[in-house]
Design a protein around this motif. Structure first.
Motif, PDB file in Angstrom:
ATOM      1  N   THR A  75      35.795   0.512   8.977  1.00 12.74           N
ATOM      2  CA  THR A  75      36.404   1.845   8.903  1.00 12.74           C
ATOM      3  C   THR A  75      37.903   1.719   9.158  1.00 12.74           C
ATOM      4  O   THR A  75      38.309   1.113  10.158  1.00 12.74           O
ATOM      5  N   PRO A  76      38.728   2.252   8.262  1.00 12.99           N
ATOM      6  CA  PRO A  76      40.190   2.095   8.443  1.00 12.99           C
ATOM      7  C   PRO A  76      40.685   2.785   9.715  1.00 12.99           C
ATOM      8  O   PRO A  76      40.231   3.868  10.072  1.00 12.99           O
ATOM      9  N   LEU A  77      41.613   2.124  10.379  1.00 12.83           N
ATOM     10  CA  LEU A  77      42.332   2.707  11.506  1.00 12.83           C
ATOM     11  C   LEU A  77      43.743   3.070  11.045  1.00 12.83           C
ATOM     12  O   LEU A  77      44.276   2.442  10.126  1.00 12.83           O
ATOM     13  N   PRO A  78      44.374   4.081  11.649  1.00 12.34           N
ATOM     14  CA  PRO A  78      45.785   4.356  11.338  1.00 12.34           C
ATOM     15  C   PRO A  78      46.621   3.108  11.619  1.00 12.34           C
ATOM     16  O   PRO A  78      46.650   2.623  12.754  1.00 12.34           O
ATOM     17  N   THR A  79      47.234   2.568  10.571  1.00 11.33           N
ATOM     18  CA  THR A  79      47.882   1.242  10.655  1.00 11.33           C
ATOM     19  C   THR A  79      49.360   1.365  10.315  1.00 11.33           C
ATOM     20  O   THR A  79      49.740   2.088   9.401  1.00 11.33           O
ATOM     21  N   THR A  80      50.168   0.616  11.071  1.00 13.44           N
ATOM     22  CA  THR A  80      51.619   0.534  10.821  1.00 13.44           C
ATOM     23  C   THR A  80      51.968  -0.888  10.442  1.00 13.44           C
ATOM     24  O   THR A  80      51.604  -1.832  11.177  1.00 13.44           O
ATOM     25  N   PHE A  81      52.641  -1.047   9.317  1.00 11.57           N
ATOM     26  CA  PHE A  81      53.119  -2.368   8.890  1.00 11.57           C
ATOM     27  C   PHE A  81      54.378  -2.706   9.673  1.00 11.57           C
ATOM     28  O   PHE A  81      55.365  -1.980   9.627  1.00 11.57           O
TER      29      PHE A  81
END
Length: 893
Positions: free
Chosen positions: A346-352
């Motif tokens: 399940t995707p998590l809020p991600t920052t590159f």
């Protein structure tokens, strides 16, 4: 004829008998030492049948063969040792001895041990076995294209030992040995030392199970958490010190056996496959014995990473079940914009963050219960990454430290900090009734402890409880300690002997509800009036005889105060009610002290810290005493008592301290207008009393914040000072002072004044004028004269006026420093000047360059106005300065 032939024969015999034999050869020659007896054939001339062959002087059994040949039997004993031996032939008829003819007996080399060595095995001691060795022989080495005699140890005719150096065993040249006697030329046959060479037959990696033993995936070592992996090399003829080579570069190698090596391969060597990291890379693995050439090479295969991206590590590596949401830092490789951290897919809020780092927000509900989450990274267009486990662990809380760890009973409420581990928002601190817990972090909680929790002396076990229930195993003890009581006075301080029961009042501090008054150490019935007063019932029996009682106070613990003496006298004891004066300034002059009280007599003596003063009896209720300047030279507190017929009186304190400075809101004014118009940066005058010990003024910029022992703070910020005196201080309001009510404190020689409030506005202009005048203090720029009725300015001319209270400026300046000239610092608020009601042109309005940066300079053009003493009205922002006037002459003809 017969006679002639006989004569010839006789002549030949005679010649043979008289000539010296000559040996021309001997066979066999040379001969191997240590053999059996043998027949030596000697070719010789001029000998007779009876001639004898000798072996280095030893006669041999000799057989005549013909006129040129003799056979001699050489016994085995004569050829037991190698060397050079000499043959001679002796003619017995005339004892003629032939020439000496050499026969060489060679040593026999039968074997060398060891005779099979791995190339590069290092220097080795060899043993040579054979026959006929003499003490003169050497083992001679043939290696590296040359010969050399080795240092040889003689072990007897059949044994020699010598050390063969490593340089000869490197495998570049063949190696052989023979035995030689350099003094005789005797040499043995040559025997070889056979060198074997290291060879590699198989390579295995032991980190990660793959399809083939000599295969690994790129990055495997990285994301498995290893910094290296073991490489097993099988083969033959390895020696201690052998190294595994990785494309010719040596690896850290452990010698296990002659057919088994283990090497450590750093993870970075298999970080990538081929240059594009998309195809296979082959690495040649070989082995090399010390000093020898490298073995054959076997390919080690590095396959491309099977994942599109790689996760190397997670920070933090785990979370506490029930803890707060957190930010997860994912470190790896080949991340791009759009890469997403997945929690169980399940995707998590991600920052590159970068190509090697992502951050993801894990909400609190994901870590609510114990679990193990699978973390992967998904990147569009390529395969997902490897996965790493992220444990959510139910952790029992633990306490490492509490601060503070004690308090005084009856003290105020306070905040306790609990440090440890495994804390979650639901964690609660127990042990102190009524305390409330605040979560700070997994390692810290704070506890608001009410005063009721520490009202009584005692010990409290502190623990942290989390849902589960999970309880911290250790329980630090929080101690509530009794304060140390102190006694300042007794009422009465003395009693008459034989009196009735009475109530003793004890004044002091830190009296708990359980405090007890003690009479010579024995408890009295005690009533607590307050934390500063106790009363106790003293029975008549305790004062039946004269003397002195020691009075003390005990708090629970027990914690005891000091002692005060209560006099039990046969005559009334003097008592003190007041002192006049009751204080003095350190360093003051002699003065008369008036003591008011009761039961004074002509014998009463005033005492200063127990020392008698010159005393005058005024009456039963009043005494006077002379106090010298020496007794008040330094700050402190003196104890004043009266000694008389009935014993010492109670004590009253006399304070020796500097007078506290004092001012008021009405005494804080704009230094130019003497009005309460004050803004940030304004030069102000502070009026009051005891503001400084003496007069002092600043000597250089930046302005000091301590001048003549005096300092000023406004809202806690030191204010720069221009001038100080006992009645006036000139200072500058710090530019950082906020608009509103400000708090000012003057401190003189370490003694602070009470805080005084005054108002600060955005602007508060005040125009400088001469004292006792409302005429603007202005300079006529036309001729440099001071503007006045005798020296007015004309319309069209400029004047320069000064004021303070303009408020904030741009660019900002440092309070108390010199105003800059490049760039000029200008008021933020607009400035307007009217002369005679006419708006004047302002050529310049800014901080006066080179002057203290609270001074505003205005260069103003006199407008076309009629002559006379005209109004000079200044406003900055919405605030007008107090009215002033300026002298204007008639317009020039």
């Amino acid at each position: 004829m017969r006679l002639f032939f006989a004569l010839i024969c006789l002549t030949a015999v005679a010649y043979a008998q008289s000539s010296t034999p000559a040996i021309t050869s001997a066979s066999p020659n040379p001969i191997d030492a240590g053999g059996p007896a043998f027949t030596l054939t000697v070719s010789v001339s001029a000998f007779v049948p009876a001639a004898v062959v000798k072996w280095s002087g030893t006669p041999l059994v000799t057989t005549y063969v013909n006129d040129n040949t003799l056979n001699a039997t050489v016994p085995a004993v004569l050829i037991a040792i190698c060397g050079k031996y000499f043959l001679t032939v002796t003619n017995p008829q005339n004892n003629a001895v032939s020439n000496s003819y050499p026969v060489i007996v060679n040593p026999v080399l039968k074997s060398i041990s060891p005779n099979l060595l791995p190339a590069g095995s290092g220097g080795t001691t060899v043993t040579a076995s054979g026959l006929g060795f003499s003490s003169n022989v050497y083992l001679t080495l043939i290696a590296s294209g040359s010969r050399s005699n080795l240092a040889t140890a003689y072990g007897g005719p059949t044994t020699l030992t010598a050390f063969v150096p490593a340089s000869a065993l490197n495998g570049i040249y063949p190696v052989s040995l023979f035995v030689a006697d350099p003094t005789t030329g005797a040499v043995s046959q040559t025997l070889p030392i056979t060198l074997t060479y290291a060879s590699v037959t198989a390579v295995f990696q032991g980190l990660y199970p793959t399809q083939y033993p000599n295969t690994i995936y790129a990055d495997i070592a990285s994301y498995s958490g290893a910094t290296s992996f073991p490489l097993v090399v099988q083969g033959a003829n390895f020696v201690p010190g052998a190294q595994v080579l990785w494309n010719g570069a040596p690896l850290a190698t452990v010698y296990n056996a002659s057919d088994f090596l283990t090497a450590t391969v750093p993870a970075d060597l298999v970080h990538n496959a081929s240059a594009d990291n998309k195809s296979t890379r082959l690495v040649g693995v070989s082995a090399k014995n010390p000093g020898a050439a490298a073995s054959n090479s076997i390919n080690f295969v590095i396959l491309p990473n099977p994942f599109g991206t790689t996760i190397i590590s997670l920070t933090p590596p785990s979370a506490v079940a029930g803890g707060p949401g957190l930010t997860l830092t994912v470190t790896g490789e080949r991340y791009v914009q759009g890469s997403t951290v997945l929690w169980f897919r399940t995707p998590l809020p991600t920052t590159f963050v970068s190509a090697t780092q992502l951050t993801a927000t894990i909400p609190v509900d994901r870590v609510a219960t114990e679990n193990v989450a699978t973390i992967t990274v998904s990147t569009p267009g390529i395969a997902d990454s490897n996965s790493l486990n992220f444990p959510i662990i139910a952790v029992s809380p633990s306490i490492s430290k509490i601060s503070p760890d004690s308090a005084i009973a009856g003290g105020p409420a306070f905040t306790m900090t609990v440090n440890g581990d495994g804390f979650i928002p639901a964690s609660q601190v127990t042990g102190l009734a009524g305390a409330t817990t605040t979560y700070v972090s997994v390692n810290q909680l704070t506890v608001s402890v009410p005063s009721s929790a520490i009202a009584n002396v005692g010990s409290h076990a502190i623990q942290v409880v989390s849902p589960g229930p999970l309880v911290s195993p250790q329980a630090p003890v929080f101690a509530v300690k009794a304060p140390t009581p102190a006694i300042t006075s007794l009422i009465p301080a003395s009693v008459l002997v034989g009196g009735p029961d009475f109530t003793l009042t004890v004044n002091g501090s830190n009296f708990l509800s359980s405090a007890t008054v003690a009479w010579n150490g024995a408890a009295l019935p005690t009533t607590r009036v307050s934390a500063t007063q106790l009363t106790a019932i003293v029975s008549a029996a305790l004062i039946a005889a004269s003397g002195t009682a020691k009075i003390s106070v005990f708090n629970e613990g027990p914690v005891s105060s000091g002692e005060l003496a209560l006099s039990i006298a046969s005559t009334p004891v003097a008592s003190l009610a007041s002192l006049s004066p009751s204080s003095a300034v350190p360093g003051g002059a002699d003065f008369t002290l008036t003591v008011t009280g009761a039961a004074f007599t002509a014998n009463s003596i005033v005492q200063w810290n127990g020392a008698p003063l010159v005393t005058t009896f005024i009456g039963a209720s009043q005494l006077t005493a002379r106090v010298s300047a020496a007794l008040i030279a330094t700050a402190g507190t003196a104890s004043v008592t009266v000694a008389g017929n009935g014993g010492p009186s109670n004590a009253l304190p006399f304070t020796i301290a500097p007078l506290a400075p004092g001012t008021s809101s009405a005494g804080i004014l704009n230094a130019a207008s003497s009005l309460p118009a004050i803004a940030p940066g304004t030069l102000i005058a502070i009026y009051g009393s005891n503001l400084a010990a003496a007069t002092a003024q600043f000597s250089a910029a930046p302005l000091p914040v301590l001048l003549g022992g005096t300092s000023v703070t406004i809202n806690g910020t030191p204010a720069p000072l221009l001038y100080v005196s006992p009645g006036q201080v000139n200072a500058q309001v710090p530019y950082e002072t906020k608009v509103g009510t400000a708090k000012l404190v003057v401190t003189s020689n370490g003694v602070p004044s009470p805080a005084v409030n005054f108002e600060v506005a955005a602007t508060g202009p005040g125009v400088f004028t001469p004292q006792q005048s409302n005429h603007v203090l202005a300079l006529n720029l036309a001729d440099g004269t001071l503007n006045a009725s005798q020296t007015p300015a004309r319309p069209g001319q400029y004047v320069t006026a000064y004021l303070t209270g303009q408020g904030l400026v741009d660019p900002a300046v440092t309070t108390g420093d010199v105003a800059p000239s490049s760039p000029f610092s200008l008021p933020v608020a607009p400035v307007q000047v009217k002369i005679g009601g006419v708006v004047a042109v302002i050529q310049f309005a800014g901080l006066a360059p080179g002057f203290i940066d609270g001074l505003l300079q205005m260069n103003v053009l006199i407008p076309d106005v009629p002559p006379g003493e005209l109004s000079f009205d200044v406003s900055i922002g919405a605030v007008a300065a107090a009215p002033t006037v300026i002298s204007v002459a008639s317009k020039a003809p």
